[in-house]
Motif scaffolding. Structure first.
Motif, short mmCIF file in Angstrom:
data_model
loop_
_atom_site.label_atom_id
_atom_site.label_comp_id
_atom_site.label_asym_id
_atom_site.label_seq_id
_atom_site.Cartn_x
_atom_site.Cartn_y
_atom_site.Cartn_z
N SER A 92 -159.15 -8.16 15.68
CA SER A 92 -158.88 -8.54 15.60
C SER A 92 -157.63 -9.30 16.35
CB SER A 92 -160.30 -9.56 15.64
OG SER A 92 -161.20 -9.17 15.58
N THR A 93 -156.65 -9.20 14.80
CA THR A 93 -155.50 -9.96 14.70
C THR A 93 -154.45 -9.46 15.50
OG1 THR A 93 -155.09 -8.69 12.85
CG2 THR A 93 -156.34 -11.36 12.49
N VAL A 94 -154.51 -7.84 15.88
CA VAL A 94 -153.86 -7.27 16.51
C VAL A 94 -153.59 -7.69 17.54
CG1 VAL A 94 -152.94 -5.02 16.84
CG2 VAL A 94 -154.41 -5.42 15.55
N ASN A 95 -152.03 -8.06 18.69
CA ASN A 95 -151.63 -9.40 19.62
C ASN A 95 -152.30 -8.09 20.47
OD1 ASN A 95 -149.81 -10.73 20.99
ND2 ASN A 95 -148.23 -9.26 21.19
N ARG A 96 -152.55 -8.91 21.74
CA ARG A 96 -154.22 -9.15 22.96
C ARG A 96 -155.08 -8.00 22.44
NH1 ARG A 96 -148.78 -7.46 26.95
NH2 ARG A 96 -147.10 -8.93 26.24
#
Length: 201
Positions: free
Chosen positions: A79-83
């Motif tokens: 969930s922290t990965v960009n987009r």
């Protein structure tokens, strides 16, 4: 806010679970991997993650449930990965095992990752870019989901996630944590690691 819920299964499908805890019934969004491990009925312990999303109608609150802390940690990391938001993260967990996904990221197997429903080639490339170094600290073993972690890996991952949640880019967070590890005692608590990491940014 919530760590886990213990309650009676009232309804379950491959995408959601209704859990009765006392006089309250919670609807949790779950991955297929959690669904497959749930009993038909009875009491169950579910680790949870709370998410707030802004919409035209106001703030939507969603509760996600996982059968293990490892699944929840995987979800949080994705969930922290960009987009990539919680919805896509849940699709990834439902579409592959943690061990297979970890290996695909490390080996930069874009084709494998992009075949997962909801993940295209550009998203797969972004996942590899942002998670490759983190997944290198995870090793295949005999544990649950075929993944065992080295001593201290949970601590490292949590420290990186803490810095990312504060707004630091993942690459910066990982570099700061690696630098901090060389300056503190091996048995130092998470709080000390985070504080030292912030000093390295």
């Amino acid at each position: 806010m919530f760590e886990y819920l213990i309650g009676q299964i009232k309804e379950k499908t491959p995408t959601h679970l209704v859990l009765q805890v006392g006089g309250l019934a919670f609807k949790l969004l779950i991955p297929v991997s959690t669904y497959e491990k749930l009993p038909v009925a009875g009491e169950v312990k579910i680790y949870v993650s709370l998410d707030f999303q802004n919409s035209l109608q106001g703030i939507n609150v969603r509760l996600y449930g996982f059968i293990s802390t490892l699944e929840r940690q995987f979800f949080t990391l994705l969930s922290t990965v960009n987009r990539i938001g919680p919805t896509t993260a849940l699709k990834i967990i439902s579409g592959t095992s943690i061990a297979e996904f970890r290996q695909a990221v490390i080996s930069e197997n874009i084709e494998f990752i992009s075949r997962i429903k909801g993940v295209g080639e550009k998203t797969a490339q972004r996942i590899v870019l942002e998670l490759k170094e983190t997944f290198k600290t995870w090793v295949i073993g005999e544990g649950k989901d075929g993944l065992a972690q080295k001593r201290g890996v949970d601590l490292i991952t949590d420290a990186v996630l803490a810095l990312v949640s504060l707004g630091y880019p993942r690459a910066t967070a990982e570099k700061a944590v690696r630098s901090a590890l060389q300056k503190i005692r091996p048995d130092s608590p998470l709080e000390d690691l985070i504080k030292m990491s912030l000093q390295q940014t």
